[in-house]
Design a protein around this motif. Structure first.
Motif, PDB file in Angstrom:
ATOM      1  N   ASN A 400      23.791  19.829   3.873  1.00 40.20           N
ATOM      2  CA  ASN A 400      25.286  19.710   3.356  1.00 40.20           C
ATOM      3  C   ASN A 400      25.715  18.336   3.813  1.00 40.20           C
ATOM      4  O   ASN A 400      26.618  17.743   3.086  1.00 40.20           O
ATOM      5  N   ILE A 401      25.699  17.726   5.134  1.00 40.01           N
ATOM      6  CA  ILE A 401      26.164  16.651   5.605  1.00 40.01           C
ATOM      7  C   ILE A 401      25.141  15.741   5.920  1.00 40.01           C
ATOM      8  O   ILE A 401      24.028  15.917   6.543  1.00 40.01           O
ATOM      9  N   ASP A 402      25.505  14.344   6.291  1.00 43.87           N
ATOM     10  CA  ASP A 402      24.538  13.560   6.838  1.00 43.87           C
ATOM     11  C   ASP A 402      25.662  12.515   7.656  1.00 43.87           C
ATOM     12  O   ASP A 402      26.720  12.165   7.063  1.00 43.87           O
ATOM     13  N   ILE A 403      25.203  12.091   8.844  1.00 46.73           N
ATOM     14  CA  ILE A 403      26.204  11.039   9.580  1.00 46.73           C
ATOM     15  C   ILE A 403      25.710   9.802   9.528  1.00 46.73           C
ATOM     16  O   ILE A 403      24.481   9.335   9.830  1.00 46.73           O
ATOM     17  N   ALA A 404      26.367   8.715   8.931  1.00 47.99           N
ATOM     18  CA  ALA A 404      25.945   7.297   8.929  1.00 47.99           C
ATOM     19  C   ALA A 404      26.816   6.632   9.797  1.00 47.99           C
ATOM     20  O   ALA A 404      27.825   6.649   9.738  1.00 47.99           O
ATOM     21  N   HIS A 405      26.207   5.320  10.402  1.00 53.39           N
ATOM     22  CA  HIS A 405      26.738   4.525  11.099  1.00 53.39           C
ATOM     23  C   HIS A 405      27.737   3.478  10.385  1.00 53.39           C
ATOM     24  O   HIS A 405      27.296   2.986   9.048  1.00 53.39           O
ATOM     25  N   ILE A 406      28.726   3.116  10.772  1.00 54.91           N
ATOM     26  CA  ILE A 406      29.707   2.294  10.087  1.00 54.91           C
ATOM     27  C   ILE A 406      30.240   1.058  11.164  1.00 54.91           C
ATOM     28  O   ILE A 406      30.449   1.740  12.039  1.00 54.91           O
TER      29      ILE A 406
END
Length: 439
Positions: A400-406
């Motif tokens: 459902n979700i993915d966490i990406a670095h910014i």
């Protein structure tokens, strides 16, 4: 008044019954309001018969309510979808605020859906104001006929002024602003001719703040409440408004100075607003937190903003309820809150027939929080946030979700958690797409 009373009788909004024994009986009163157009001309005179009393308890003084209130997120999403499909958005006004019981959307009970074969119609209700759009003109007309048979219906044409928000149709789509409201606020507060400021809040408050209680707390609360309403189309002032509203009960002179600073910023940006443009319909979100930002309670600030394609549809500024032990915990709890709303928006998007088969990406600038979200082995220091850990990991696992670095420089949600220098604030404000009508 006569129209309101007749409509209440026609719709059967009450039944005459004996007064219950040993139960309080509420009275009623008339509320009157003159509604104005953005150009200052009178649009209409409104009269409403309402229950008297502000301490009504469910189950004792009432058991049902009948006025759906759409969320601003749903309104922005509906306008985005209509623009994407080139559907007209028609605005309606119902002369009476009571409705029969419809079957509404599960995600937002103020949204009425119709989807049959290739036909799609959406009706969004905010008490007695309605937006209707879809791809089938005959079905829309049929819906209008059904409404007109039950209510005194006023068709206002293409959406232009909804809930005090000006909706201007442009070559690129829509532009939402509250310029008229902002100028009225400046006029009533005596700031029409003030010197504009470049940011809504000071980066660092003075160490020699005047802690004396402000002499007119009622004025402070009135202005602060008005600023909250202005933030409906102005996420760039959300953090400053949240900070001011934390001192509604015992405002100090330094709090009033902060409010004056915000009014000066509004003076220079009164015509700013939120554009809705054509583009993809893919969800993405930015989540950020500021550890121990509150100098008194040492609680942290959470903030997030959500985009549907190029359009900002949702944002939040909130102080966390408990103090945190580390910046990792703060960012992690902020992620958990952000994911909860993302899941709700995904459900709403599916009902609006724009399902999100792809993973929704959450952008976070804290590498430790991202590592914790993706690591199934809990360290002893993080056992106290185990529930959030499982919640986040489950939704990552199910796609459902993915966490990406910014990078922190590009973290748009940073504008929701702290006061920023002018150059950084202006850069992130542009990323939020907040601007004047002409860019």
């Amino acid at each position: 008044m006569s129209t309101e009373y007749s409509a209440l009788q026609k719709l059967g909004t009450w039944s005459l019954v004996p007064a219950p024994l040993n139960k309080p009986v509420l009275g009623s009163k008339w509320m009157f309001k003159t509604k104005y157009l953005p150009n200052g001309k009178i649009a209409s005179y409104k009269a409403r018969l309402v229950a008297l009393g502000c301490s009504q308890e469910f189950g004792i003084k009432f058991t049902e309510t009948f006025s759906p209130v759409a969320t601003m997120v749903t309104i922005r999403m509906l306008l985005t979808i209509a623009l994407h499909h080139n559907w007209p958005v028609t605005q309606l006004d119902i002369s009476n605020a009571f409705y029969p019981r419809f079957i509404f959307s599960k995600a937002d009970p103020s949204l009425l859906l119709y989807a049959k074969a290739e036909d799609q119609v959406f009706v969004l209700i905010y008490v007695d104001d309605i937006l209707i759009t879809g791809n089938n003109k005959s079905q829309i007309q049929l819906t209008l006929q059904h409404l007109q048979s039950a209510f005194r219906l006023k068709k206002l044409g293409n959406v232009s002024l909804f809930l005090g928000i000006q909706v201007t149709q442009t070559t690129y789509g829509y532009f939402l602003n509250q310029t008229h409201y902002a100028n009225e606020l400046l006029s009533h507060s005596g700031f029409s001719d003030c010197k504009p400021s470049t940011t809504p809040a000071l980066t660092k408050p003075s160490k020699l703040q005047d802690e004396t209680l402000f002499s007119d707390p009622q004025l402070f609360r009135k202005l602060a409440g008005s600023l909250q309403y202005l933030s409906i189309t102005r996420p760039d002032i959300a953090f400053a408004v949240n900070s001011i509203c934390q001192f509604m009960h015992p405002p100090r002179n330094c709090d009033y100075l902060a409010l004056k600073r915000l009014l000066r910023y509004i003076k220079g940006t009164a015509n700013f607003g939120l554009p809705i443009t054509r583009g993809s319909l893919c969800l993405r979100r930015y989540s950020d937190a500021d550890w121990a930002a509150d100098p008194i309670e040492r609680k942290s600030m959470s903030g997030y903003c959500t985009f549907l394609g190029p359009n900002l549809i949702s944002w939040s500024v909130k102080k966390q309820t408990t103090a945190a032990r580390s910046s990792t915990e703060v960012e992690y709890r902020s992620l958990s809150s952000a994911i909860s709303e993302v899941l709700w928006i995904r459900r709403l998007a599916a009902e609006l027939l724009i399902p999100q088969p792809q993973t929704t990406v959450l952008h976070c600038d804290n590498t430790s929080a991202i590592a914790l979200a993706n690591n199934i082995v809990l360290h002893a220091r993080t056992k106290h946030i185990e529930i959030d850990h499982h919640f986040i990991r489950d939704h990552i696992k199910h796609g459902n979700i993915d966490i990406a670095h910014i990078s922190s420089t590009d973290q748009i949600a940073d504008i929701m958690t702290k006061s920023l220098p002018s150059s950084c604030f202006t850069f992130l404000r542009s990323k939020l797409t907040i601007r004047s009508p002409n860019g």
